[in-house]
Enzyme design. Structure first.
Site, PDB file in Angstrom:
ATOM      1  N   LYS A  80      16.667  22.240 -10.866  1.00 46.71           N
ATOM      2  CA  LYS A  80      15.962  20.976 -11.087  1.00 46.71           C
ATOM      3  C   LYS A  80      16.798  19.909 -11.769  1.00 46.71           C
ATOM      4  CE  LYS A  80      11.658  20.633 -11.166  1.00 46.71           C
ATOM      5  NZ  LYS A  80      10.789  19.798 -10.352  1.00 46.71           N
ATOM      6  N   GLU A  93       9.975   9.021 -16.601  1.00 45.78           N
ATOM      7  CA  GLU A  93       8.557   9.384 -16.786  1.00 45.78           C
ATOM      8  C   GLU A  93       8.052   8.946 -18.157  1.00 45.78           C
ATOM      9  OE1 GLU A  93       7.720  13.615 -15.302  1.00 45.78           O
ATOM     10  OE2 GLU A  93       9.893  13.438 -15.194  1.00 45.78           O
ATOM     11  N   SER A 141      15.298  21.936 -15.974  1.00 41.64           N
ATOM     12  CA  SER A 141      14.067  22.672 -16.242  1.00 41.64           C
ATOM     13  C   SER A 141      14.444  23.954 -16.963  1.00 41.64           C
ATOM     14  CB  SER A 141      13.372  22.993 -14.923  1.00 41.64           C
ATOM     15  OG  SER A 141      12.558  24.144 -15.065  1.00 41.64           O
ATOM     16  N   HIS A 173       0.828  -1.223   0.000  1.00 42.22           N
ATOM     17  CA  HIS A 173       0.000   0.000   0.000  1.00 42.22           C
ATOM     18  C   HIS A 173       0.858   1.267   0.000  1.00 42.22           C
ATOM     19  CE1 HIS A 173      -3.305  -2.717   1.193  1.00 42.22           C
ATOM     20  NE2 HIS A 173      -2.394  -3.259   1.981  1.00 42.22           N
TER      21      HIS A 173
END
Ligand code: ARG
Length: 467
Positions: A284, A291, A278, A157
């Site tokens: 970043k 992704e 970024s 979970h």
């Protein structure tokens, strides 16, 4: 326009919009080498069976070889006035050898031709994908090798559950990709069939020898039924199903890479070579590659659903709807190969953060189950022991202790006089992991054996696929 492009049945040329709409050339050009290979086998059979003159067969073969060389050299341009790759090959052949090119399509239809091309293409790509899968599993084995002594929290979970060895976690993905690999091998069996000779649907009245072409092409079986041969797309659906399961595995792995490399987890760092910045935030370091690996699943599921939908209401035998199989399949092959190109080097380039993983393994009372087990060993029913430990966790949480070990001895003695504090010390993550000694469990020896067996299995795989 060349005589091959339009049947004598029609008085007028195709409307321009119809020609554009029907054309598959934009995407089926990649089948050229398979198409030529199939045609070479077909013409050899026509010659052997004395269906066409031997001299014409010779010149057709030579012309086809020339076309293949032109294609390999990148000097053969697709010609949009011929609607697909098959007509392009025949049209070019006619330019090269003249009217004798017309013998090639004896005892054949584009229906068995395109079916054959797709089988040959898929077997070729399937072999390449299998070899790439092996590379992926080798990079997971190498990661497991590096992380046998690294303890981390195992989750259920997405809540810390029990400590596990990080190698055990990587090997779980190893098992998933191992299933993918063997599933692909099973698929080969059903993809490895020749439809050539089925003609449009019913066979042909010439004394052909489909077993001979099958043999020449190195295919394992001949279809049993010619109607099925030209209209079967099961092996394509199966491949899309295969790819869908494969990308589920990739996507789950990618999700963990995104999560684990976040500021909140800090379990791993992705290599700079696989991270991006970024355009606005200079600080970043983004996991874009991971992704996208996660996101690629969407289009592949879409292709599976699209081809299932195309096929589901089609009457036998060939229908032009089936031309829609190609873009779904080609994009899936390209996507799977792109994933398999990037994933192994990305995994090899990961940095692991063992102290942070160890710290996380201790947090959140991940030894609570084992404390309950320890109490149960004294003869207390497990359910009661579970309840008792749950109470202790609640007391800790209410008093601001992050773990049992943080509770001062005098407080512990007050809360749980029947539970010696020494038991807690024995419940360190490493011990908990090693107490699990089943063959598939997370104990040191078990994981070492799992890795050994996985590596031994990998080492006996052929390097370059099986076909
Ligand atoms: N481009 C077609 C396809 O991909 C080739 C077969 C055409 N056959 C036909 N009868 N129109 O399916």
């Amino acid at each position: 326009m060349s005589g091959i492009a339009r049947s004598g049945r029609f008085a007028r040329a195709l409307h321009e919009s119809a020609a554009t709409f029907l054309s598959s050339l934009r995407f089926d050009w990649r089948l050229l080498q398979d198409d030529v290979k199939g045609s070479l086998a077909h013409v050899a059979m026509l010659k052997k069976s004395r269906i066409i003159p031997a001299g014409a067969a010779e010149r057709i073969s030579q012309g086809l070889q020339t076309i293949l060389h032109e294609w390999e050299a990148g000097v053969l341009a697709p010609r949009p006035d011929w609607e697909d790759v098959h007509m392009n090959v025949e049209g070019r052949l006619q330019e090269l050898i003249g009217e004798e090119a017309g013998y090639l399509h004896t005892a054949r239809s584009r229906n068995d031709q395109v079916a054959l091309d797709m089988h040959l293409y898929m077997l070729r790509q399937g072999g390449a994908i299998a070899a790439q899968c092996r590379e992926l599993m080798m990079s997971l084995a190498a990661l497991a090798q590096r992380t046998q002594e690294v303890i981390m929290p195992g989750y259920t979970h997405l809540q810390p559950a029990q400590p596990v060895r990080m190698a055990h976690h990587w090997l779980a993905y190893g098992s998933m990709f191992q299933r993918d690999y063997t599933r692909l091998m099973d698929w080969f069996e059903r993809a490895n069939v020749s439809p050539l000779g089925a003609g449009a649907l019913a066979g042909t009245p010439y004394p052909t020898d489909p077993e001979y072409t099958r043999e020449l092409l190195g295919l394992a079986h001949l279809y049993h039924n010619s109607l099925d041969a030209v209209s079967d797309r099961d092996y394509l659906l199966e491949f899309l199903g295969w790819a869908s399961i494969f990308v589920v595995h990739v996507s789950r792995l990618a999700e963990e890479l995104v999560l684990w490399s976040s500021r909140e987890f800090q379990f791993i760092a992705l290599g700079d070579a696989f991270s991006t910045g970024s355009s606005i935030m200079p600080q970043k370091k983004n996991p874009d590659v991971a992704e996208l690996l996660r996101g690629k699943s969407g289009r592949i599921f879409g292709h599976l659903i699209s081809l299932l939908t195309v096929m589901k209401g089609l009457p036998l035998a060939y229908n032009s709807d089936m031309q829609e199989d190609k873009e779904a399949i080609f994009d899936t092959v390209d996507t799977v190969q792109a994933i398999l190109d990037i994933l192994p080097p990305l995994l090899s380039d990961l940095t692991i953060n063992p102290p942070r993983l160890q710290e996380a393994a201790v947090a959140q009372f991940s030894n609570a189950t084992d404390l309950a087990d320890r109490i149960a060993q004294e003869g207390v029913p497990f359910r009661q022991a579970h309840h008792r430990v749950g109470e202790l966790v609640r007391l800790c949480v209410e008093s601001g202790y992050q773990s049992f070990a943080e509770v001062p001895a005098e407080v512990w003695a007050q809360w749980a006089p029947a539970i010696p504090a020494a038991w807690i010390d024995e419940l360190a993550p490493q011990q908990l992991a090693d107490a699990r000694q089943q063959s598939f469990a997370t104990g040191k020896d078990s994981v070492a054996r799992q890795l050994e067996e996985f590596t031994a299995w990998l080492n006996q795989l052929p390097e370059a696929g099986t076909v």
